[in-house]
Design a protein around this motif. Structure first.
Motif, short mmCIF file in Angstrom:
data_model
loop_
_atom_site.label_atom_id
_atom_site.label_comp_id
_atom_site.label_asym_id
_atom_site.label_seq_id
_atom_site.Cartn_x
_atom_site.Cartn_y
_atom_site.Cartn_z
N VAL A 189 25.86 -75.96 -36.03
CA VAL A 189 26.55 -76.59 -34.91
C VAL A 189 27.96 -77.04 -35.29
N GLY A 190 28.16 -77.48 -36.53
CA GLY A 190 29.49 -77.88 -36.96
C GLY A 190 30.44 -76.71 -37.06
N ASP A 191 29.95 -75.59 -37.60
CA ASP A 191 30.77 -74.37 -37.65
C ASP A 191 31.08 -73.88 -36.23
N LEU A 192 30.11 -73.94 -35.36
CA LEU A 192 30.31 -73.49 -33.98
C LEU A 192 31.40 -74.31 -33.31
N ALA A 193 31.40 -75.61 -33.53
CA ALA A 193 32.43 -76.47 -32.92
C ALA A 193 33.82 -76.05 -33.39
N ARG A 194 33.95 -75.68 -34.65
CA ARG A 194 35.25 -75.23 -35.14
C ARG A 194 35.67 -73.92 -34.50
N LEU A 195 34.70 -73.06 -34.17
CA LEU A 195 35.01 -71.81 -33.49
C LEU A 195 35.51 -72.08 -32.07
N TYR A 196 34.90 -73.03 -31.38
CA TYR A 196 35.40 -73.39 -30.06
C TYR A 196 36.85 -73.84 -30.14
N ARG A 197 37.16 -74.65 -31.13
CA ARG A 197 38.54 -75.14 -31.25
C ARG A 197 39.50 -73.98 -31.51
N ARG A 198 39.12 -73.07 -32.39
CA ARG A 198 39.99 -71.92 -32.68
C ARG A 198 40.23 -71.09 -31.42
N ALA A 199 39.18 -70.88 -30.64
CA ALA A 199 39.32 -70.11 -29.40
C ALA A 199 40.24 -70.82 -28.42
N LEU A 200 40.10 -72.12 -28.32
CA LEU A 200 40.91 -72.91 -27.40
C LEU A 200 42.38 -72.90 -27.80
N GLU A 201 42.63 -72.95 -29.09
CA GLU A 201 44.00 -73.02 -29.59
C GLU A 201 44.66 -71.65 -29.74
N HIS A 202 43.88 -70.58 -29.59
CA HIS A 202 44.42 -69.24 -29.79
C HIS A 202 45.43 -68.90 -28.70
N GLU A 203 46.43 -68.10 -29.04
CA GLU A 203 47.50 -67.81 -28.09
C GLU A 203 47.08 -66.83 -27.00
N HIS A 204 45.95 -66.16 -27.18
CA HIS A 204 45.51 -65.19 -26.18
C HIS A 204 44.05 -65.44 -25.82
N ALA A 205 43.68 -64.96 -24.61
CA ALA A 205 42.27 -64.92 -24.26
C ALA A 205 41.56 -63.92 -25.16
N LEU A 206 40.31 -64.20 -25.50
CA LEU A 206 39.62 -63.40 -26.52
C LEU A 206 38.43 -62.62 -25.99
N GLY A 207 38.14 -62.74 -24.70
CA GLY A 207 36.95 -62.08 -24.18
C GLY A 207 35.70 -62.74 -24.73
N ARG A 208 34.71 -61.94 -25.07
CA ARG A 208 33.47 -62.47 -25.64
C ARG A 208 33.57 -62.55 -27.16
N VAL A 209 33.10 -63.67 -27.71
CA VAL A 209 33.09 -63.87 -29.17
C VAL A 209 31.72 -64.41 -29.56
N ILE A 210 31.03 -63.70 -30.44
CA ILE A 210 29.73 -64.15 -30.91
C ILE A 210 29.92 -65.17 -32.04
N GLY A 211 29.25 -66.30 -31.91
CA GLY A 211 29.25 -67.30 -32.97
C GLY A 211 28.07 -67.03 -33.90
N SER A 212 28.34 -66.41 -35.04
CA SER A 212 27.28 -66.05 -35.99
C SER A 212 27.75 -66.32 -37.41
N ASP A 213 26.85 -66.88 -38.23
CA ASP A 213 27.21 -67.11 -39.63
C ASP A 213 27.12 -65.85 -40.47
N GLY A 214 26.71 -64.74 -39.85
CA GLY A 214 26.64 -63.47 -40.56
C GLY A 214 25.41 -63.30 -41.41
N SER A 215 24.43 -64.20 -41.25
CA SER A 215 23.20 -64.12 -42.04
C SER A 215 21.96 -64.12 -41.14
N PRO A 216 21.78 -63.06 -40.35
CA PRO A 216 20.57 -63.01 -39.53
C PRO A 216 19.33 -63.14 -40.40
N THR A 217 18.39 -63.95 -39.94
CA THR A 217 17.21 -64.28 -40.74
C THR A 217 15.98 -64.21 -39.85
#
Length: 299
Positions: A189-217
């Motif tokens: 959840v903490g990493d996800l919150a940082r992703l929201y901030r990055r998306a909000l601050e980004h200069e362009h719209a990004l479409g869909r972005v998957i929030g994944s730590d890259g370690s499917p388990t």
């Protein structure tokens, strides 16, 4: 920036609120009660008490901010709720550079071994309602990004408890959802919150972005971590039909999806998860519990 936030007292939203305030943004948190207002104000936000689905109330708030983040997830009528938010955002943010970050979900992609952020969603019945709303936003003139969180964990909350707190059989074995071999894509959840901030601050719209730590388990691996920590004697497959009977068919079918996502698009934004993976989180929780037990016995 001055940001309007829905869901600021929720699991994801409260983490996003802390992240935005910590980064120096001014947050206006939409709430429905005085109690919720006090909670968000204690975290550094300004509370706006009202009904988010009331366009006449919400639209002037949107007109007075630089961007908005929608994380609220009502227990009922979620489709109507999200549609009302989207309608207001399109009305106020359309044709402007104001950023809007909308919360989707990993289940909307359906099963897949290498889910593509910009690939065609294949939502199960439980979350099919999300797609028309998301498509409307993406096809509009709103500068919109849709974050699709994986299965969120951290702070001893989240759907991981469907595994860690699952019923046991007579031999104290954890009942797996289905056979437990399905992979879940995870994000802290903490990493996800940082992703929201990055998306909000980004200069362009990004479409869909998957929030994944890259370690499917797999669900089985999570349950076996509980066993390793002494929380159960073993694991046992429940079977898909039994899981549907226990959890409800639509919910179980979403939980039975085998989903693997790398989070590559999020990483292309400079986002790097700080938390290793869900198994490391469970191991840390076990160590904390053991330490607390030792301290209690020594007191």
């Amino acid at each position: 920036m001055r940001i309007l936030l829905t869901g600021g007292t929720g699991y994801i939203g409260s983490a996003v609120l802390d992240e935005l305030v910590g980064a120096g943004h001014e947050v206006v948190a939409v709430v429905r009660s005085e109690r919720a207002a006090r909670a968000v104000e204690a975290r550094g936000a300004t509370a706006a008490i009202g009904e988010a689905t009331d366009a006449a109330w919400l639209e002037p708030l949107l007109a007075d901010v630089d961007g908005a983040v929608h994380t609220a997830a009502p227990a009922a009528d979620a489709a109507a709720f999200d549609a009302a938010i989207a309608n207001a955002v399109v009305e106020v943010f359309g044709g402007t550079a104001r950023r809007y970050v909308h919360t989707g979900g990993i289940w909307a992609y359906g099963a897949g071994e290498a889910l593509d952020d910009d690939g065609r969603p294949d939502a199960p019945e439980l979350v099919a309602w999300r797609l028309p709303i998301e498509e409307r936003l993406l096809e509009s003139s709103v500068s919109a990004t849709i974050i699709a969180p994986g299965v969120v964990y951290g702070d001893d909350r989240g759907l991981v408890q469907l595994v860690t707190e699952a019923p046991r059989d007579a031999d104290d074995r954890i009942l797996l959802i289905g056979d437990g071999e399905q992979h879940w894509t995870w994000v802290h959840v903490g990493d996800l919150a940082r992703l929201y901030r990055r998306a909000l601050e980004h200069e362009h719209a990004l479409g869909r972005v998957i929030g994944s730590d890259g370690s499917p388990t797999t669900v089985r691996a999570v349950a076996e971590a509980v066993v390793a920590a002494g929380g159960a004697s073993g694991v046992v497959a429940e079977g898909a039909d039994a899981s549907r009977a226990r959890l409800g068919a639509e919910f179980a079918d979403a939980l039975l999806l085998d989903q693997r996502a790398s989070g590559a698009k999020a990483r292309s934004l400079g986002w790097v998860p700080e938390h290793e993976d869900v198994l490391a989180e469970l191991a840390g929780r076990s160590r904390r519990s053991a330490r607390a037990a030792r301290e209690d016995s020594a007191a």
